[in-house]
Design an enzyme around this catalytic site. Sequence first.
Site, mmCIF file in Angstrom:
data_model
loop_
_atom_site.group_PDB
_atom_site.id
_atom_site.type_symbol
_atom_site.label_atom_id
_atom_site.label_comp_id
_atom_site.label_asym_id
_atom_site.label_seq_id
_atom_site.Cartn_x
_atom_site.Cartn_y
_atom_site.Cartn_z
ATOM 1 N N VAL A 494 36.646 46.563 48.609
ATOM 2 C CA VAL A 494 37.236 45.251 48.391
ATOM 3 C C VAL A 494 38.029 44.877 49.644
ATOM 4 O O VAL A 494 38.848 45.661 50.123
ATOM 5 C CB VAL A 494 38.129 45.237 47.134
ATOM 6 C CG1 VAL A 494 38.747 43.876 46.928
ATOM 7 C CG2 VAL A 494 37.315 45.628 45.906
ATOM 8 N N ASP A 609 35.308 49.586 30.892
ATOM 9 C CA ASP A 609 35.899 50.333 32.005
ATOM 10 C C ASP A 609 37.383 49.982 32.169
ATOM 11 O O ASP A 609 37.854 49.744 33.273
ATOM 12 C CB ASP A 609 35.113 50.032 33.299
ATOM 13 C CG ASP A 609 35.198 51.173 34.299
ATOM 14 O OD1 ASP A 609 35.701 52.247 33.930
ATOM 15 O OD2 ASP A 609 34.790 50.982 35.461
HETATM 16 N N1 LIG Z 1 41.091 40.553 43.437
HETATM 17 C C1 LIG Z 1 41.654 41.585 44.033
HETATM 18 N N2 LIG Z 1 42.778 41.439 44.753
HETATM 19 C C2 LIG Z 1 43.375 42.503 45.347
HETATM 20 N N3 LIG Z 1 42.924 43.755 45.258
HETATM 21 C C3 LIG Z 1 41.806 43.974 44.568
HETATM 22 C C4 LIG Z 1 41.099 42.904 43.929
HETATM 23 N N4 LIG Z 1 40.018 43.406 43.303
HETATM 24 C C5 LIG Z 1 40.042 44.735 43.519
HETATM 25 N N5 LIG Z 1 41.106 45.086 44.291
HETATM 26 C C6 LIG Z 1 41.453 46.452 44.748
HETATM 27 O O1 LIG Z 1 40.267 47.150 45.017
HETATM 28 C C7 LIG Z 1 40.179 48.310 44.201
HETATM 29 C C8 LIG Z 1 38.726 48.599 43.900
HETATM 30 O O2 LIG Z 1 38.231 47.668 42.995
HETATM 31 P P1 LIG Z 1 36.802 47.828 42.332
HETATM 32 O O3 LIG Z 1 36.744 46.878 41.206
HETATM 33 O O4 LIG Z 1 35.766 47.737 43.385
HETATM 34 O O5 LIG Z 1 36.729 49.329 41.914
HETATM 35 P P2 LIG Z 1 37.405 50.178 40.746
HETATM 36 O O6 LIG Z 1 37.387 49.399 39.501
HETATM 37 O O7 LIG Z 1 38.770 50.661 41.205
HETATM 38 O O8 LIG Z 1 36.443 51.424 40.674
HETATM 39 P P3 LIG Z 1 34.976 51.507 40.026
HETATM 40 O O9 LIG Z 1 34.116 50.567 40.808
HETATM 41 O O10 LIG Z 1 34.615 52.919 40.234
HETATM 42 O O11 LIG Z 1 35.133 51.127 38.592
HETATM 43 C C9 LIG Z 1 41.057 48.017 42.996
HETATM 44 O O12 LIG Z 1 41.513 49.179 42.369
HETATM 45 C C10 LIG Z 1 42.183 47.205 43.647
HETATM 46 O O13 LIG Z 1 43.120 48.087 44.202
#
Ligand SMILES: Nc1ncnc2c1ncn2[C@@H]1O[C@H](COP(=O)(O)OP(=O)(O)OP(=O)(O)O)[C@@H](O)[C@H]1O
Length: 877
Positions: A494, A609
């Site tokens: 991200v 999730d």
């Molecule tokens: N909209 C956003 N604004 C700021 N930070 C974000 C945002 N979306 C995600 N993140 C950051 O990026 C991280 C990774 O997000 P992502 O949804 O890709 O994976 P995850 O849910 O942590 O893991 P997985 O994909 O294994 O379920 C989040 O934990 C957060 O810290």
Amino acid sequence: LDVSGLGSMSSIAVSYGENGPVFCGLNSDGSHMVTCFGADASVVYGAPFRLPLLGLTSGDSFVCGLQLDTSQPYCWGSNIYVKMGVPQPMVEGVSYSEISAGDNHLCALRKTGKGTSRGISLVDCWGYNMTASHEFRGGIAAITAGSVFNCGLFARNRTAFCWGDDTGSSVIGLTPRNMRFQSISAGGFHVCGILENSQVFCWGRSLEMQQSSSDVLGQGDVNMVPMYPMVSVVGGRFHACGIKSLDHGVVCWGFKLQNSVPPPKESKVYEIAAGDYFTCGVLAETLLRPLCWGTSGPWSLPIAVSPGICASNPCGPGYYEFSHVSFRVKICKPANSRVCLPCSVGCPEGMYQSTPCNLTSDRACRFNCSSCASAECSPFCYSGKKSKNRKVVSLQMPFILGELVLAAIAVTSVMLIACLYVRYKLRNCKCSDSELKTARSCTYSFHKESVKVRPHMEELKIRRARMFAYEELEKATGGFSEESIVGKGSFSYVFKGILKDGTLVAVKRAIKASDVKKNSKEFHTELDLLSRLNHAHLLNLLGYCEEGGERLLVYEYMAHGSLYQHLHGKDPTLKEQLGWVRRVTIAVQAARGIEYLHGYACPPVIHRDIKSSNILIDEEHNARVADFGLSLFAPDDSSAPLSELPAGTLGYLDPEYYRLHYLTTKSDVYSFGVLLLEILSGRKAIDMQYEEGNIVEWAVPLIKAGDISTLLDPVLKPPADLEALKKIASIACKCVRMRGKDRPSMDKVTTSLERALALLMGSPCIEQPILPTEVVLGSSRLHKKASQRSSNQSCSENDTADAEDQRFEYRAPSWITFPSVTSSQRRKSSVSEGDVDMKNLEGRSLANGGAGDGLRCLEEEIGPASPQEDLFLQHNF
Ligand SMILES: Nc1ncnc2c1ncn2[C@@H]1O[C@H](COP(=O)(O)OP(=O)(O)OP(=O)(O)O)[C@@H](O)[C@H]1O
């Protein structure tokens, strides 16, 4: 010497097993921290956070690192034969110079000193059939572990020796006694070593036969080694890969599964590591990016990893110290340590060595211009000899100019034709620019242009999300630079970005994987869901981009990151700043978001999730539920279970869903219960640094015994009155009950949490505190109840049919696959469900003392778990 392989120590490691491969690498920023990518959540999320590591090694579903400070191993993942954390038994104060993992065991070479007598080397091993201390006469230079055996290299005469189980591989019996090796590396059932003349020799069992089942069809003999001189070699299950001395290119040989991705042809690599059928390398380009190939490849990971392990001795002959201008920080933290890389040997045909390999750089090669007759060398030779051979150049000038003009004309024509073609295509097919829709919708759009028809349903669904051009997002994120990374998921990064109009956005970029279908499904699930949903506590999707292999989702930027970062992140002050009122407010807001998904979205949505890294916090400290990649539409009667293969994150997975494959909205309630326990205790859902690593197993007995103070996060001062937190603990306890039917629904959870928050804020008479976003939304419970009715009613017959279709269409793939439960077991379970008296069940659980007993209840219902399941349950529940 550093050798890397199925089990040897390296700066990168590849674990394997039934949950798929995981790549782990040590960051190149000098922090010695590890980052992992892959589908096995226990390895990806179990990776230690603040533990500097010197080197890595991996086996079946686990990875171990050698701790920089204590020189002892630390393992994570879900292998039951190797104790996760520091392996046990461990002699106090002992330290190791190298670690090496096999399928289900780990061995470590003791540093000489405490506990070792002169002339004796000790290797300690832990795991399946291996837990013992082995004594060897003479110094050992390196160790390496195969599937069920180990080998070492004597320091004095560089001969190899092996021990362990010889039945499957014959490695021990076939060990060459008189060959001298620079390094050795074990694969699953073979060992390869680099001889003193840089040629490779392999011995052991080779899988030559073609297997009968079509998906394991393949062939290749690992003992048939290519004749290139090599600087490094690693072993996979039945294959090996090496780095060629000449140009640091990769070559692989031995058994290869059909349809597996070949190693990169042009790329040069510094370091390689192999899982069973999967191999990864660190690309020798400025960014030190990892690249993986084999069964699940290719993966190109957008991180920079260390090109090797850090050595405290100066680089020996044949090695040079890695240094690169783009890495302003030192790759190695300990003073006076460095990464030593092997010098390349020789120069390619038509070239000669201009500078030999020295302490700081590899040897350099130049073209031999006296014999230059090819297009490859001419630019180098003619430009270099410009002054001397002015005459030759002036003679050739007209030809060169002519060629340049011709080339320019050709390029311009090709570009013109391409532009015309693209314009023609875009005119004919409006939707193809996003490639979002299928050929069917493409045909529809074609018609739309000529015959005005009603917009397609699909079009309507994503109408709220804007389509971005890849270039725009690339610009917004500084070319997806490392500095703009704000988080990572198991298959995505991200990035923070600023759009042309100044809007701050978060861009989620899926890692390019070979399983495009799976990635694409999750991408479209999230896209489709988010463009339908609208709630103050759900993360808003602003747009998307799907071009070529790239899949990007654009969200509102959440200034305060995730709840996970606050509770378990690197900055401990974040955790302290998150006081009780703020924590409970976040819990209430997240609960509202989930309640909306279950009760008010039409059709209802199961998130699947829920976890702290998916609860994001915006600028005003409001919580938003994010990440709908695994979500599913639930049947309108949300108590009716879907039969789904389990997916989600270890530690948060509903046991009923895992064991019975029953998926209802109550599975989210279980995960939310785990989240509540995390908020109260400040512990991770699974944290192997504690004796009881599973939060549910640890917390539920404490809550049942009324010992709330032990449960609460020691970082925060407990509130004067514990009543509110006791209430929340009790809600959490109900949420994590083994049977979904016994868990409260999300609206009940939200109501109870709101009451607890009011109590915490010192106003027990306010039933529901008004939270800032509620005012913004103008929502109220009464209004919600009414809207629930109306929203349910508003599901017209057509809508419902549509949703039914999509439940099939968007069924997310299984991210974590487990043995399935037989239909007879399922029948038995559904019968017993009706028969069980809830009160008795709860009483029995209490009497038996906790969460583990819930497991027993479930076992009585569906029969004993298979050994495989037992392993998982021990870790997850
Ligand atoms: N909209 C956003 N604004 C700021 N930070 C974000 C945002 N979306 C995600 N993140 C950051 O990026 C991280 C990774 O997000 P992502 O949804 O890709 O994976 P995850 O849910 O942590 O893991 P997985 O994909 O294994 O379920 C989040 O934990 C957060 O810290």
